[in-house]
Design an enzyme around this catalytic site. Structure first.
Site, PDB file in Angstrom:
ATOM      1  N   SER A 238      56.666  10.116   0.590  1.00 61.31           N
ATOM      2  CA  SER A 238      57.528  10.853   1.447  1.00 61.31           C
ATOM      3  C   SER A 238      59.183  10.806   0.591  1.00 61.31           C
ATOM      4  CB  SER A 238      57.766   9.230   2.039  1.00 61.31           C
ATOM      5  OG  SER A 238      59.376  10.230   2.820  1.00 61.31           O
TER       6      SER A 238
ATOM      7  N   TYR B  44      60.989   0.665   0.872  1.00 60.91           N
ATOM      8  CA  TYR B  44      59.904   1.743   1.619  1.00 60.91           C
ATOM      9  C   TYR B  44      60.290   3.273  -0.058  1.00 60.91           C
ATOM     10  CZ  TYR B  44      58.588   5.548   4.140  1.00 60.91           C
ATOM     11  OH  TYR B  44      57.681   6.646   4.627  1.00 60.91           O
TER      12      TYR B  44
END
Length: 263
Positions: A152, A169
């Protein structure tokens, strides 16, 4: 006379097989479409059988040879049965896409430890375990394979004030990027290419809350291309990394984010 293959031949996946985690919807399903449309036989995996059934029906309606196996990859015990069944169905695994992932929003000072572990276990530990199993049992013996890890752009930077609070994350996705580099370095001698895709904002179940909080229009304006990702934008890079067109690319992470990470 030249024996070089045509572009169409280089991008063909006819006769190839693929295991895609987190493949029942969103980015995983988009990547499954890309591989299946080029001729690969597909096995999808995610936690919920009902979601997998819908995804398989969708792929089959497009003429793609697809089936599914339900597995919770946050649990170590799920890895071996998944690989066993995938190999039983496919014979071998040419392409592994590690897409299953989770996120959690909380200020760093209050982030629950069990939530940290949940994100880390699924986003990086499961990638290690599944890549190890598929590598040892199928790719290394055959001296061939493609592993595509979904990172990501959150793994390339922190979060601006007032935006997201996703320390676990972001950390996990940064780990995915260096895992990709390191595995590529070790497994290149086995003929295995390992690369990562770092998506920006795409509409999905995971990003729904973020898009509602920050606003899709605002996020689009922050992109040089003035848009967020759609249901086609990962297909090209997925096919490049999975096919012989990308056979000399390994250890790389490509952001697919409309240019957000470049400015």
């Amino acid at each position: 006379m030249s024996t070089a293959r045509t572009v169409q031949e280089l991008f063909s996946l006819k006769g190839k097989t693929a295991l895609i985690t987190g493949g029942s919807r969103g980015l995983g399903l988009q990547m499954a479409e890309a591989l299946g449309e080029q001729g690969a036989r597909i096995v999808l995996s995610s936690r919920k059988q009902s979601d997998l059934d819908e995804a398989v029906a969708h792929l089959q309606s497009r003429g793609i040879d697809a089936s599914a196996i339900a597995a919770d990859l946050s649990k170590e015990s799920a890895v071996t049965p998944l690989v066993d069944e995938a190999l039983k169905r496919l014979g071998h695994i040419d392409i592994l896409i590690n897409n299953a992932g989770a996120t959690w929003g909380a200020p760093a000072e209050d982030h629950p430890l069990d939530a940290w572990d949940k994100v880390m276990n699924l986003n990086i530990r499961s990638i290690f375990m599944l890549s190890q199993a598929v590598g040892k049992r199928s790719m290394i013996p055959r001296r061939s394979g493609r592993i595509i890890n979904v990172a990501s752009i959150a793994g390339l930077s922190g979060n601006a004030p007032g935006t997201m609070q996703t320390i676990a994350y972001n950390t996990s996705k940064a780990a995915v990027i260096n895992f990709t580099r390191t595995l590529a370095g070790e497994w290149g001698v086995h003929g295995i290419n390992v690369n990562a895709i770092a998506p920006g904002f795409f509409p999905s179940k995971m990003t729904k809350g973020i898009l509602e909080h920050l606003g899709e229009e605002k996020l689009a304006k922050e992109s040089p291309l003035q848009r967020i990702g759609d249901d086609e934008d990962l297909k090209g890079i997925t096919l490049l990394f999975a096919s012989d067109a990308g056979k000399h690319i390994t250890g790389q992470t490509l952001a697919v984010d409309g240019g957000v990470s470049a400015v």
